[in-house]
Design a protein around this motif. Structure first.
Motif, PDB file in Angstrom:
ATOM      1  N   ASN A   1      40.455  48.756  26.173  1.00  0.00           N
ATOM      2  CA  ASN A   1      41.568  47.968  26.745  1.00  0.00           C
ATOM      3  C   ASN A   1      41.450  46.510  26.417  1.00  0.00           C
ATOM      4  O   ASN A   1      40.399  46.120  26.904  1.00  0.00           O
ATOM      5  CB  ASN A   1      41.564  48.416  28.411  1.00  0.00           C
ATOM      6  N   GLN A   2      42.490  45.964  25.946  1.00  0.00           N
ATOM      7  CA  GLN A   2      42.336  44.824  25.468  1.00  0.00           C
ATOM      8  C   GLN A   2      42.211  43.707  26.529  1.00  0.00           C
ATOM      9  O   GLN A   2      41.878  42.721  26.550  1.00  0.00           O
ATOM     10  CB  GLN A   2      43.482  44.347  24.450  1.00  0.00           C
ATOM     11  N   ASN A   3      42.846  43.943  27.781  1.00  0.00           N
ATOM     12  CA  ASN A   3      42.884  43.424  28.936  1.00  0.00           C
ATOM     13  C   ASN A   3      41.471  42.977  29.593  1.00  0.00           C
ATOM     14  O   ASN A   3      40.849  42.098  29.820  1.00  0.00           O
ATOM     15  CB  ASN A   3      43.669  43.748  30.048  1.00  0.00           C
ATOM     16  N   VAL A   4      40.634  44.325  29.245  1.00  0.00           N
ATOM     17  CA  VAL A   4      39.293  44.161  29.653  1.00  0.00           C
ATOM     18  C   VAL A   4      38.333  43.319  28.790  1.00  0.00           C
ATOM     19  O   VAL A   4      37.547  42.377  29.072  1.00  0.00           O
ATOM     20  CB  VAL A   4      38.734  45.489  30.057  1.00  0.00           C
ATOM     21  N   ASN A   5      38.925  43.709  27.587  1.00  0.00           N
ATOM     22  CA  ASN A   5      37.879  42.661  26.579  1.00  0.00           C
ATOM     23  C   ASN A   5      38.154  41.397  26.455  1.00  0.00           C
ATOM     24  O   ASN A   5      37.335  40.684  26.392  1.00  0.00           O
ATOM     25  CB  ASN A   5      38.224  43.588  24.939  1.00  0.00           C
ATOM     26  N   THR A   6      39.432  40.878  26.836  1.00  0.00           N
ATOM     27  CA  THR A   6      39.875  39.457  26.939  1.00  0.00           C
ATOM     28  C   THR A   6      38.982  38.979  28.090  1.00  0.00           C
ATOM     29  O   THR A   6      38.109  37.793  27.851  1.00  0.00           O
ATOM     30  CB  THR A   6      41.039  39.484  27.346  1.00  0.00           C
ATOM     31  N   ILE A   7      38.610  39.484  29.188  1.00  0.00           N
ATOM     32  CA  ILE A   7      37.842  39.229  30.285  1.00  0.00           C
ATOM     33  C   ILE A   7      36.359  39.064  29.936  1.00  0.00           C
ATOM     34  O   ILE A   7      35.502  38.046  30.282  1.00  0.00           O
ATOM     35  CB  ILE A   7      38.228  40.024  31.592  1.00  0.00           C
TER      36      ILE A   7
END
Length: 58
Positions: free
Chosen positions: A31-37
């Motif tokens: 999940n890119q949102n998780v990886n951004t965080i």
């Protein structure tokens, strides 16, 4: 507030949209949102609970 959420979290391990290293140990999310965080780093789990120490700084 976040400290209270972490203290009262339930044991819920991810099962999809990523992969495990360990049983469980480190979760690598797709999940890119998780990886951004997480800055593309794995989310670690200790005793089936999320270890936010690398993500959350006081």
């Amino acid at each position: 507030m976040l400290a209270e959420v972490i203290k009262n979290q339930r044991t819920r391990l991810p099962r999809s949209n990523g992969r495990w290293e360990g049983t469980p140990g480190k979760w690598y999310s797709d999940n890119q949102n998780v990886n951004t965080i997480t800055a593309e780093k794995p989310v670690e789990f200790i005793n089936n609970l999320t270890d936010f120490s690398l993500i959350y700084k006081n």
